[in-house]
Design a protein around this motif. Sequence first.
Motif, mmCIF file in Angstrom:
data_model
loop_
_atom_site.group_PDB
_atom_site.id
_atom_site.type_symbol
_atom_site.label_atom_id
_atom_site.label_comp_id
_atom_site.label_asym_id
_atom_site.label_seq_id
_atom_site.Cartn_x
_atom_site.Cartn_y
_atom_site.Cartn_z
ATOM 1 N N LYS A 182 0.827 -1.203 0.000
ATOM 2 C CA LYS A 182 0.000 0.000 0.000
ATOM 3 C C LYS A 182 0.863 1.256 0.000
ATOM 4 O O LYS A 182 0.587 2.214 -0.721
ATOM 5 N N LEU A 183 1.911 1.250 0.814
ATOM 6 C CA LEU A 183 2.803 2.398 0.834
ATOM 7 C C LEU A 183 3.585 2.519 -0.469
ATOM 8 O O LEU A 183 3.840 3.635 -0.948
ATOM 9 N N ALA A 184 3.971 1.394 -1.039
ATOM 10 C CA ALA A 184 4.705 1.427 -2.308
ATOM 11 C C ALA A 184 3.832 1.959 -3.439
ATOM 12 O O ALA A 184 4.307 2.677 -4.321
ATOM 13 N N THR A 185 2.543 1.646 -3.406
ATOM 14 C CA THR A 185 1.616 2.142 -4.438
ATOM 15 C C THR A 185 1.405 3.647 -4.298
ATOM 16 O O THR A 185 1.252 4.358 -5.295
ATOM 17 N N LEU A 186 1.394 4.153 -3.081
ATOM 18 C CA LEU A 186 1.201 5.577 -2.852
ATOM 19 C C LEU A 186 2.403 6.405 -3.299
ATOM 20 O O LEU A 186 2.261 7.582 -3.634
ATOM 21 N N ALA A 187 3.593 5.811 -3.359
ATOM 22 C CA ALA A 187 4.816 6.546 -3.671
ATOM 23 C C ALA A 187 4.847 6.979 -5.133
ATOM 24 O O ALA A 187 4.301 6.312 -6.019
ATOM 25 N N ASP A 188 5.494 8.115 -5.367
ATOM 26 C CA ASP A 188 5.707 8.582 -6.747
ATOM 27 C C ASP A 188 6.734 7.725 -7.461
ATOM 28 O O ASP A 188 6.628 7.504 -8.675
ATOM 29 N N HIS A 189 7.730 7.255 -6.733
ATOM 30 C CA HIS A 189 8.768 6.406 -7.317
ATOM 31 C C HIS A 189 9.149 5.335 -6.309
ATOM 32 O O HIS A 189 9.209 5.589 -5.107
ATOM 33 N N CYS A 190 9.437 4.153 -6.811
ATOM 34 C CA CYS A 190 10.022 3.068 -6.027
ATOM 35 C C CYS A 190 11.423 2.815 -6.565
ATOM 36 O O CYS A 190 11.610 2.654 -7.782
ATOM 37 N N VAL A 191 12.382 2.799 -5.687
ATOM 38 C CA VAL A 191 13.769 2.620 -6.106
ATOM 39 C C VAL A 191 14.380 1.453 -5.325
ATOM 40 O O VAL A 191 13.907 1.088 -4.247
ATOM 41 N N TYR A 192 15.432 0.890 -5.909
ATOM 42 C CA TYR A 192 16.158 -0.184 -5.250
ATOM 43 C C TYR A 192 17.620 -0.099 -5.668
ATOM 44 O O TYR A 192 17.970 0.586 -6.638
ATOM 45 N N LEU A 193 18.457 -0.781 -4.942
ATOM 46 C CA LEU A 193 19.882 -0.836 -5.244
ATOM 47 C C LEU A 193 20.223 -2.270 -5.616
ATOM 48 O O LEU A 193 20.105 -3.173 -4.793
ATOM 49 N N PRO A 194 20.611 -2.517 -6.869
ATOM 50 C CA PRO A 194 20.900 -3.896 -7.281
ATOM 51 C C PRO A 194 22.155 -4.437 -6.601
ATOM 52 O O PRO A 194 23.160 -3.721 -6.449
ATOM 53 N N GLY A 195 22.076 -5.673 -6.149
ATOM 54 C CA GLY A 195 23.202 -6.310 -5.488
ATOM 55 C C GLY A 195 23.736 -7.481 -6.284
ATOM 56 O O GLY A 195 23.333 -7.721 -7.433
ATOM 57 N N SER A 196 24.602 -8.249 -5.669
ATOM 58 C CA SER A 196 25.209 -9.410 -6.321
ATOM 59 C C SER A 196 24.493 -10.683 -5.899
ATOM 60 O O SER A 196 23.613 -10.671 -5.042
ATOM 61 N N GLU A 197 24.913 -11.790 -6.487
ATOM 62 C CA GLU A 197 24.325 -13.075 -6.118
ATOM 63 C C GLU A 197 24.724 -13.482 -4.700
ATOM 64 O O GLU A 197 23.987 -14.207 -4.034
ATOM 65 N N ALA A 198 25.875 -13.014 -4.258
ATOM 66 C CA ALA A 198 26.331 -13.372 -2.910
ATOM 67 C C ALA A 198 25.494 -12.696 -1.831
ATOM 68 O O ALA A 198 25.252 -13.271 -0.769
ATOM 69 N N MET A 199 25.034 -11.453 -2.114
ATOM 70 C CA MET A 199 24.236 -10.719 -1.131
ATOM 71 C C MET A 199 23.271 -9.825 -1.890
ATOM 72 O O MET A 199 23.676 -8.879 -2.553
#
Length: 366
Positions: free
Chosen positions: A326-343
């Motif tokens: 619900k909070l993610a839908t309300l946001a103007d943008h959703c962002v993430y930081l891509p990681g590696s397979e190890a973490m």
Amino acid sequence: MSDNESSNNKAKPTIFYAQKSQEDKSKRPYAKRDGDKSKPSGRGGYGKPSGDKPRSNRPRNENSRASDSRIETFKPRGQQSVSRDGDSPWKSRFQNTEQLPTFDADNKAPVVHEQIKRQRKEETLVYSENSCKAVFENRPETIIKAFFVQEKTYEFKSLIAHLVEYRLGYDVITDEQMTKIAQTPHHGGVCLIVKKRKAELVGDYLSKSAQVEQDCVLAIDDISNPHNLGGIARTAAFFGVGAMLLRQPDILESGAALRVSEGGAESLTPVKADDLLASIDQFKQQGYQIVALLPCKVSSLKADTLTKVKMSRKTVFVIFQQINPKLATLADHCVYLPGSEAMSALNISVLTGILLAKWQENITNL
């Protein structure tokens, strides 16, 4: 009267007093010497001739003093109880106050549970050097009492001078006693009992922030670990965040969170949000950009990397421990930081630091 009779009368007092017992001697007045004139007896009359019989020993009050005796006995006004356990009658007396040992680990004395509940609701412990210095610098009026180990008294001499000036209590204790009071060995040699800050309402904060052109707010969702919250507060203070929107602002006021924040929490305004979704929507209506930070990439939500999102001067960052759709839908943008397979994901406080560094870079280029 013949000379023999006169000499016998003069000798009578001497014979009489010599025959009195030892017990009566302590109660009778002193006999007048031969040849002394009559003097006031101390009872309003004058002495009788030596030939008269002495006055009877009437019982007296123990507290009254024999005014006709040359030896005066002084007794205390009230009988004091015998000292126990080596107590000294000259020991300073402490005034009884309503302050109860809320943080006493032993908890030996009987206490009123309602008052303890009130104290724990209104007061908190602050320990570690930087956190205590920040409290003293920003809100010294909230300090109730302080504890120091001997090695820290010189470093905090200005704080001790403040406590003495305003007649506030402080104790110099051992490291073991400090561990019991702070309930942790990571106390840094100093501990304060302070009044908690009162969290602001969303409407009050928005009315003040309307006068500024740049503001950043962290909306914390489902993060109850005080160490993570303290780490986020330290990072937020470093990047100039104005407030933290919390369902439970008391977690930010806990001793563990304040210690990890290293004094950074003092520069943040806690804002209470009973309904986090409605509170974020209020910020959105006031022109704030809403950016939700995902701990990792989620296929069910549309999200971009940090490099593709342009952020505004007034932004609310929604920080998740677990993703709230619900909070993610309300946001103007959703962002993430891509990681590696190890973490695939970072600690939430580290991830928040990277996000705020990107926000600071964006507003610098605007």
